[in-house]
Write an enzyme that holds these catalytic residues in place. Structure first.
Site, PDB file in Angstrom:
ATOM      1  N   PRO A   1      60.595  66.697  -8.554  1.00 12.59           N
ATOM      2  CG  PRO A   1      59.284  64.781  -8.429  1.00 12.59           C
ATOM      3  CD  PRO A   1      59.932  65.822  -7.592  1.00 12.59           C
ATOM      4  CG  ASN A   2      58.646  65.522 -13.887  1.00 16.06           C
ATOM      5  OD1 ASN A   2      59.454  65.008 -14.640  1.00 16.06           O
ATOM      6  ND2 ASN A   2      57.774  64.804 -13.188  1.00 16.06           N
TER       7      ASN A   2
ATOM      8  NE  ARG B   1      55.505  68.138 -16.095  1.00 11.56           N
ATOM      9  CZ  ARG B   1      55.119  68.205 -14.838  1.00 11.56           C
ATOM     10  NH1 ARG B   1      55.704  69.039 -14.017  1.00 11.56           N
ATOM     11  NH2 ARG B   1      54.160  67.445 -14.393  1.00 11.56           N
TER      12      ARG B   1
ATOM     13  CE1 TYR C   1      52.863  72.347 -12.845  1.00 11.87           C
ATOM     14  CE2 TYR C   1      52.878  71.221 -14.962  1.00 11.87           C
ATOM     15  CZ  TYR C   1      52.630  71.213 -13.607  1.00 11.87           C
ATOM     16  OH  TYR C   1      52.144  70.083 -13.001  1.00 11.87           O
TER      17      TYR C   1
ATOM     18  CG  ASN D   1      56.612  72.816  -6.473  1.00 13.09           C
ATOM     19  OD1 ASN D   1      56.094  71.707  -6.362  1.00 13.09           O
ATOM     20  ND2 ASN D   1      56.258  73.675  -7.409  1.00 13.09           N
TER      21      ASN D   1
ATOM     22  CB  ALA E   1      54.339  63.881  -8.541  1.00 18.52           C
TER      23      ALA E   1
ATOM     24  CG  HIS F   1      50.144  64.681  -4.993  1.00 17.65           C
ATOM     25  ND1 HIS F   1      49.393  65.709  -4.454  1.00 17.65           N
ATOM     26  CD2 HIS F   1      50.745  65.188  -6.096  1.00 17.65           C
ATOM     27  CE1 HIS F   1      49.523  66.780  -5.224  1.00 17.65           C
ATOM     28  NE2 HIS F   1      50.338  66.494  -6.216  1.00 17.65           N
TER      29      HIS F   1
ATOM     30  CD  GLU G   1      53.366  70.856  -0.052  1.00 16.83           C
ATOM     31  OE1 GLU G   1      53.826  70.256   0.936  1.00 16.83           O
ATOM     32  OE2 GLU G   1      52.417  70.442  -0.732  1.00 16.83           O
TER      33      GLU G   1
ATOM     34  CG  HIS H   1      51.714  72.415  -4.862  1.00 19.31           C
ATOM     35  ND1 HIS H   1      52.386  71.321  -5.344  1.00 19.31           N
ATOM     36  CD2 HIS H   1      51.543  72.220  -3.538  1.00 19.31           C
ATOM     37  CE1 HIS H   1      52.609  70.481  -4.337  1.00 19.31           C
ATOM     38  NE2 HIS H   1      52.114  71.008  -3.232  1.00 19.31           N
ATOM     39  CB  ILE H   2      53.416  76.277 -10.367  1.00 13.80           C
ATOM     40  CG1 ILE H   2      54.861  76.461  -9.894  1.00 13.80           C
ATOM     41  CG2 ILE H   2      53.091  77.206 -11.529  1.00 13.80           C
ATOM     42  CD1 ILE H   2      55.907  75.932 -10.854  1.00 13.80           C
ATOM     43  CB  SER H   3      48.890  74.046 -11.246  1.00 12.35           C
ATOM     44  OG  SER H   3      49.132  72.816 -10.580  1.00 12.35           O
TER      45      SER H   3
ATOM     46  NE  ARG I   1      47.288  70.090 -12.823  1.00 14.02           N
ATOM     47  CZ  ARG I   1      48.562  69.729 -12.905  1.00 14.02           C
ATOM     48  NH1 ARG I   1      49.443  70.177 -12.034  1.00 14.02           N
ATOM     49  NH2 ARG I   1      48.967  68.921 -13.850  1.00 14.02           N
TER      50      ARG I   1
END
Length: 142
Positions: A8-9, A16, A21, A73, A76, A79, A97, A99-101, A106
């Site tokens: 998502p997103n 965004r 990102y 990826n 959310a 989590h 897996e 994750h960009i950040s 965070r």
């Protein structure tokens, strides 16, 4: 063939929160990845819907014999989606897996991934370069 699945997103990359990102769209990233790995077919799937992501994992794991692995990826969903974790565990394909950040730098709810234990590895905080690293780990370019 290796498949990249974005959750998502991630269809909004480049638009965004560019401070987190970046300003590159995933379409641009995918074009660059395909140019770096011309001998490795890269399939791409993105969905904002948990069930569609699960269906894609099942399809790749059970109906796509030429698939060598999955880069995911989950956004959310990482989590809290035990359903995606179960789907990853249900296939014999290696899954990495991404994750960009850096999820550990965070919000606290992002510090834990429930999907990562079902994966071979997790890359976090490398920006879009994480996708390239994951593809290399799955044998792209060999």
């Amino acid at each position: 063939m290796i498949c990249i699945i974005n959750g998502p997103n991630l269809n909004l990359l480049g638009k965004r929160q560019p401070e987190i990102y970046g300003s590159t769209s995933f379409e641009e990233c995918l074009r660059d990845l395909r140019a770096k790995f011309p001998d490795t077919p890269i399939e791409y799937f993105q969905s904002n819907c948990e069930g569609e992501i699960i269906d894609a994992i099942h399809r790749l794991g059970y109906s796509t014999p030429d698939c060598k692995g999955i880069v995911i990826n989950p956004g959310a969903y990482a989590h809290y989606s035990y359903a995606i974790a179960d789907a990853i565990s249900s296939v014999s394909l290696p899954v990495i897996e991404v994750h960009i950040s850096n999820i550990h730098a965070r919000d606290e709810f992002r510090h834990r991934s429930v999907t990562a234990p079902s994966c071979r590895a997790m890359l976090t905080g490398f920006g879009l370069k994480g996708y390239e690293l994951a593809l290399r780990a799955l044998g792209a370019g060999e």
